[in-house]
Design an enzyme around this catalytic site. Structure first.
Site, PDB file in Angstrom:
ATOM      1  N   SER A  66       1.324 -13.142  10.114  1.00  0.00           N
ATOM      2  CA  SER A  66       1.811 -14.402   9.544  1.00  0.00           C
ATOM      3  C   SER A  66       1.418 -15.588  10.415  1.00  0.00           C
ATOM      4  O   SER A  66       1.228 -15.464  11.625  1.00  0.00           O
ATOM      5  CB  SER A  66       3.339 -14.374   9.406  1.00  0.00           C
TER       6      SER A  66
HETATM    7  N1  SAH Z   1       5.587  -9.755   9.977  1.00  0.00           N
HETATM    8  C1  SAH Z   1       4.199  -9.374   9.820  1.00  0.00           C
HETATM    9  C2  SAH Z   1       3.693  -9.741   8.438  1.00  0.00           C
HETATM   10  C3  SAH Z   1       2.683  -8.771   7.974  1.00  0.00           C
HETATM   11  S1  SAH Z   1       2.136  -9.014   6.308  1.00  0.00           S
HETATM   12  C4  SAH Z   1       3.311 -10.020  10.878  1.00  0.00           C
HETATM   13  O1  SAH Z   1       3.597 -11.127  11.312  1.00  0.00           O
HETATM   14  O2  SAH Z   1       2.308  -9.407  11.246  1.00  0.00           O
HETATM   15  C5  SAH Z   1       3.390  -8.195   5.393  1.00  0.00           C
HETATM   16  C6  SAH Z   1       3.576  -6.715   5.673  1.00  0.00           C
HETATM   17  O3  SAH Z   1       4.523  -6.223   4.713  1.00  0.00           O
HETATM   18  C7  SAH Z   1       2.329  -5.864   5.511  1.00  0.00           C
HETATM   19  O4  SAH Z   1       2.112  -5.144   6.686  1.00  0.00           O
HETATM   20  C8  SAH Z   1       2.660  -4.940   4.333  1.00  0.00           C
HETATM   21  O5  SAH Z   1       2.085  -3.649   4.446  1.00  0.00           O
HETATM   22  C9  SAH Z   1       4.174  -4.882   4.420  1.00  0.00           C
HETATM   23  N2  SAH Z   1       4.860  -4.501   3.185  1.00  0.00           N
HETATM   24  C10 SAH Z   1       4.568  -4.834   1.902  1.00  0.00           C
HETATM   25  N3  SAH Z   1       5.448  -4.269   1.048  1.00  0.00           N
HETATM   26  C11 SAH Z   1       6.331  -3.555   1.815  1.00  0.00           C
HETATM   27  C12 SAH Z   1       7.470  -2.734   1.531  1.00  0.00           C
HETATM   28  N4  SAH Z   1       7.883  -2.526   0.280  1.00  0.00           N
HETATM   29  N5  SAH Z   1       8.118  -2.161   2.569  1.00  0.00           N
HETATM   30  C13 SAH Z   1       7.723  -2.359   3.858  1.00  0.00           C
HETATM   31  N6  SAH Z   1       6.654  -3.114   4.189  1.00  0.00           N
HETATM   32  C14 SAH Z   1       5.960  -3.704   3.179  1.00  0.00           C
END
Ligand code: SAH
Length: 213
Positions: free
Chosen positions: A64
């Site tokens: 993010s």
């Molecule tokens: N907080 C993270 C954001 C990553 S992007 C950072 O700063 O790096 C969002 C993430 O949510 C991805 O890794 C994706 O695989 C995960 N995601 C999407 N749907 C999900 C679900 N139902 N349960 C858990 N994780 C999920």
């Protein structure tokens, strides 16, 4: 892992920019100043760590944008020691910010490759979330519910009921809601049935995917 004075200087500049963009919570600004984002970037992209943008990580996901991490953390605004569930561990950067804020953190990731990679990184950095769970965060994490706060770091087509039901009374859910673009939304649980809902600006996230099995 190295955190040079150059990295620290770039981080101070990033924090100054976040202040200009309207982040005011001192604890949040301090957490971003103290947390080396370059440790959470994919190899080859480390030099962009202190640019205020999202970047690709494994499995077509993104780390993010710092502004978004700060904005969501500022909406959460809980006391030290609060019990927080993060949906979408991804790179682990938002997790690191939540830990720096002194929360007890439970974090869930559904993508296997990313889960393993970030689990290794947590060990290497000595980062200790209460639990790093491999699974579908759409269902929340009943085993440790209820939570003081839940933060969703992927774009949700709607607010999953499981997340609402796993909030304490007075607890907060911070969730970007929408398909192509998301409206940042904060829900505060008033009682068993009622939630106060406030919406903020629009953001862009990778989708929150529900595992249908
Ligand atoms: N907080 C993270 C954001 C990553 S992007 C950072 O700063 O790096 C969002 C993430 O949510 C991805 O890794 C994706 O695989 C995960 N995601 C999407 N749907 C999900 C679900 N139902 N349960 C858990 N994780 C999920």
């Amino acid at each position: 892992m190295i955190d040079s004075t150059k990295h620290q200087g770039l981080r101070r500049q990033l924090v100054a920019l976040l202040k200009e963009k309207g982040i005011v919570d001192q604890a949040v600004l301090q957490a971003l100043a103290d947390t080396p984002r370059h440790w959470f970037m994919d190899s080859g992209l480390e030099s962009y760590a202190y640019v205020d943008k999202a970047y690709p990580i494994a499995a077509d996901q993104t780390i993010s944008q710092p502004y978004t991490v700060a904005f969501q953390s500022q909406l959460l605004a809980l006391p030290v020691g609060a019990k927080v569930l993060e949906i979408g561990t991804g790179s682990g950067y938002q997790t690191a910010i939540l830990l720096a804020l002194g929360y007890q953190v439970y974090t869930i990731e559904r993508q296997g490759e990313l889960f393993k990679k970030t689990e290794r990184l947590f060990r290497k950095l000595g980062m200790r979330p209460k639990r790093h769970v491999f699974g579908d965060g759409y269902k929340g994490y009943d085993a440790a519910a209820p939570f003081d706060g839940i933060i969703v770091t992927a774009g949700a087509p709607e607010v999953p009921n499981a997340l609402l039901s796993q909030l304490k009374i007075g607890g907060k859910l911070i969730i970007p809601v929408g398909l192509k673009e998301q409206i940042m939304t904060r829900l505060i649980r008033k009682n068993e049935k009622a939630f106060d809902r406030t919406t903020y600006g629009s953001f862009k996230f990778v989708p929150l995917l529900e595992d249908k099995n």
